[in-house]
Design a protein around this motif. Sequence first.
Motif, short mmCIF file in Angstrom:
data_model
loop_
_atom_site.label_atom_id
_atom_site.label_comp_id
_atom_site.label_asym_id
_atom_site.label_seq_id
_atom_site.Cartn_x
_atom_site.Cartn_y
_atom_site.Cartn_z
N ARG A 161 1.05 -1.48 -0.10
CA ARG A 161 -0.08 -0.13 -0.12
C ARG A 161 0.86 1.42 0.13
NH1 ARG A 161 -4.73 0.07 4.86
NH2 ARG A 161 -4.69 1.97 3.54
N GLU A 162 1.93 1.59 1.12
CA GLU A 162 2.95 2.05 1.21
C GLU A 162 3.59 2.89 -0.35
OE1 GLU A 162 5.03 5.87 2.10
OE2 GLU A 162 2.55 4.37 2.80
N ARG A 202 1.71 5.44 -2.79
CA ARG A 202 1.45 5.76 -2.28
C ARG A 202 2.39 6.85 -2.72
NH1 ARG A 202 -1.83 3.69 2.64
NH2 ARG A 202 0.19 3.58 3.48
#
Length: 214
Positions: A144-145, A148
């Motif tokens: 997920r990071e 981002r």
Amino acid sequence: MGVFVGELHISTQAQEIVREITAPLQKGDYVIFNPTNDKGKEVEFRIDDAREVIAQSYLASQRERFIILSAPSYSIESQNALLKILEEPPQNVHFVLIAPSKNALLPTILSRLHTHIHKIQKTFAPFELDCKKLTLAGIYEFLRECDRQNRTTTEIKEHIQALLFALHKSAIVLTRAELEAFDEAIKLADSYVRESYIFLPLLLKIHNKQKGGR
């Protein structure tokens, strides 16, 4: 022959490295492949160059011969062709590759060459996960990071290299198949594939390895 069948020199001063290597050699004991365009500028090492290297490598010789390759970058196709001869090198042939960065070469190529770094080595930021204690939850948050961050292609390849370095530092030995997975990751980065999609199979392989899987 041992694991290493030649040398990789990381340097932006390729001509100096070539002079150092060839100075003690006789003229017939080496051949240099340094592709350039019609203006004399160095260009990418391509599949046709690799084919010439392979043909030259099989010329019989009773003395050790040095095959020297120098380029600012190496195409994926040329590296795949070179890998075959690096895995089963002809007798008395010693390969020397020169590149400005480790990122120029696939992990399977790197694994066959003893690396010499002639410049300050780039320091990668510590990889975010503990490679010895991967959890599925940790992998999920990491992916997920990644999405981002919106990293560039170069930054993603450096991130992949950071994972390789972390594995080495953790004394986690990769098999040939696992190294090939990193090759594929580099190719995907060049194809602008989403970073989380690139890292997911790599991290799952490592997680499975920890659990004793195959």
